[in-house]
Design an enzyme around this catalytic site. Structure first.
Site, PDB file in Angstrom:
ATOM      1  N   GLN A  93       0.823  -1.220   0.000  1.00  0.00           N
ATOM      2  CA  GLN A  93       0.000   0.000   0.000  1.00  0.00           C
ATOM      3  C   GLN A  93       0.858   1.272   0.000  1.00  0.00           C
ATOM      4  O   GLN A  93       0.409   2.334   0.447  1.00  0.00           O
ATOM      5  CB  GLN A  93      -0.959  -0.002   1.192  1.00  0.00           C
ATOM      6  CG  GLN A  93      -2.163  -0.912   1.002  1.00  0.00           C
ATOM      7  CD  GLN A  93      -3.025  -0.509  -0.202  1.00  0.00           C
ATOM      8  OE1 GLN A  93      -3.096   0.658  -0.593  1.00  0.00           O
ATOM      9  NE2 GLN A  93      -3.668  -1.485  -0.826  1.00  0.00           N
ATOM     10  N   SER A  94       2.056   1.185  -0.508  1.00  0.00           N
ATOM     11  CA  SER A  94       2.946   2.348  -0.537  1.00  0.00           C
ATOM     12  C   SER A  94       2.344   3.502  -1.346  1.00  0.00           C
ATOM     13  O   SER A  94       1.989   3.342  -2.518  1.00  0.00           O
ATOM     14  CB  SER A  94       4.276   1.921  -1.171  1.00  0.00           C
ATOM     15  OG  SER A  94       5.018   3.038  -1.576  1.00  0.00           O
ATOM     16  N   ASN A  95       2.242   4.658  -0.689  1.00  0.00           N
ATOM     17  CA  ASN A  95       1.798   5.866  -1.407  1.00  0.00           C
ATOM     18  C   ASN A  95       2.880   6.333  -2.368  1.00  0.00           C
ATOM     19  O   ASN A  95       2.601   6.877  -3.429  1.00  0.00           O
ATOM     20  CB  ASN A  95       1.497   6.987  -0.410  1.00  0.00           C
ATOM     21  CG  ASN A  95       0.329   6.661   0.475  1.00  0.00           C
ATOM     22  OD1 ASN A  95      -0.787   6.460  -0.007  1.00  0.00           O
ATOM     23  ND2 ASN A  95       0.561   6.577   1.777  1.00  0.00           N
ATOM     24  N   ALA A 116       5.012   4.443  -4.040  1.00  0.00           N
ATOM     25  CA  ALA A 116       5.030   3.638  -5.264  1.00  0.00           C
ATOM     26  C   ALA A 116       3.921   4.095  -6.216  1.00  0.00           C
ATOM     27  O   ALA A 116       4.142   4.213  -7.426  1.00  0.00           O
ATOM     28  CB  ALA A 116       4.856   2.160  -4.908  1.00  0.00           C
TER      29      ALA A 116
END
Ligand SMILES: Cc1ncc(COP(=O)(O)O)c(C=O)c1O
Length: 331
Positions: free
Chosen positions: A76-78, A80
């Site tokens: 859930q990396s913002n 990325a």
């Protein structure tokens, strides 16, 4: 090519982002609180703090004639998601190498990445060392296929990415001056460290009297204090090589608070969820359960404990992340 040691940044972020008073929250908690809206740096796919860093990193990628970018984070990396969206706009293929296993479902940031056409790789690794090896392997394979990958570190946090937050502090400082405002505190979320590092360097480069300027508190959402400090310090040192702000060996103090981390990265806390709901209900602004909610929980707790005095003026630096709320069942 610019005259300095780094490329001129690209221009993606919608800046200056607003500096606004949180009028209703301030009434409720009895302290004057303002917000810096870096959740509004772009439309939803490109919004948040990462854009300012990516303006520098992607300029470098173009200068190095990359044809794809490789970056990393949790599923859930913002970071990325923002990197993928901006890469697409530049015609670079986004390749996202996530730590851990494929969660199977595609929600929130992960769904957005799929819609953006990013190539998703799940490394299965759970330690930074294994993840680093997985990233190098992906890059090596790409080179063997005659591709030219540009590797962006986790969170976009290296010296170059940090420069984006030196600019951000300068932007805020001009706004504060125009409003005739002086702040006593800044609360910001600290993860991979570049945002916090850039703000500290910005403070050093703008303020004449560093002792009387804002107390900058980085609320850790990833690592415990000492490890978090190492990341921020490393970003500061690397950025200082590109754009000298402090004399070597004289790095400004870093203040990290890890009391609001709870059981660790990505695991929310009751206080964080309460803070997300409070800001939504009072201000119509969305925080998230992994990053900014924990930072707001810290701010509220400092008020409750009287650490922030009734006469103090506080800035909450919103770093984005709201797409993450759709990854959670809030019922
Ligand atoms: C919404 C949000 N806020 C803050 C951070 C932390 O920023 P940094 O990685 O520069 O410390 C991140 C990234 O990890 C994020 O996604």
């Amino acid at each position: 090519m610019s005259a300095h040691l780094y490329p001129d940044p690209l221009s993606f972020a919608l800046t200056p982002t607003p500096l606004q008073p949180l009028v209703r929250l301030s009434e409720i908690i009895g302290r004057e609180v303002w917000i810096k809206r870096d959740d509004m740096t772009g439309c939803i796919a490109t919004a948040g703090n990462k854009v300012r860093k990516l303006e520098y990193l992607l300029a470098d990628a173009l200068e190095q004639r990359a044809d794809c970018i490789v970056t990393t984070g949790g599923p859930q990396s913002n970071h990325a998601r923002a990197a993928a969206a901006l890469a697409v706009r530049l015609g670079l293929e986004p390749i996202l190498v996530f730590a851990g296993r494929d969660p199977g479902t595609r929600k929130a940031n992960l769904l957005m990445n799929e819609l953006l056409g990013a190539r998703l790789v799940f490394s299965g690794s759970f330690t930074p060392e294994d993840q680093s090896a997985a990233l190098n392997k992906v890059c090596e394979e790409l080179r063997q296929q005659a591709r030219n990958p540009y590797l962006i570190p986790v969170g976009g946090s290296n010296g170059l990415g940090t420069l984006g937050y030196i600019d951000a502090y300068k932007e805020y400082s001009r706004q504060a001056q125009a409003h005739g405002l002086q702040f006593d505190w800044i609360f910001v979320t600290t993860g991979s460290g570049g945002t916090h590092a850039g703000l500290l360097l910005g403070q050093q480069s703008v303020q004449n009297d560093i002792d009387s300027c804002e107390k900058l508190i980085g609320v850790s959402t990833w690592l415990l204090k000492e490890k978090s400090k190492v990341l921020v310090a490393s970003c500061m040192d690397q950025a200082n090589e590109l754009l000298p702000v402090f004399p070597k060996g004289n790095r400004p103090d870093i203040q990290i608070d890890d009391h609001y981390l709870g059981r660790g990265y990505g695991i929310t806390t009751p206080e964080c969820l309460e803070a997300v709901r409070l800001i939504a209900k009072t201000e119509g602004i969305f925080l998230d359960q992994v990053y900014t909610g924990k930072t707001m929980a810290a701010l509220l707790d400092y008020v409750k404990k009287g650490t922030i005095q009734p006469t103090d003026r506080v800035l909450f630096w919103h770093t984005g992340g709201a797409p993450g709320i759709f990854a959670r069942d809030w019922a």
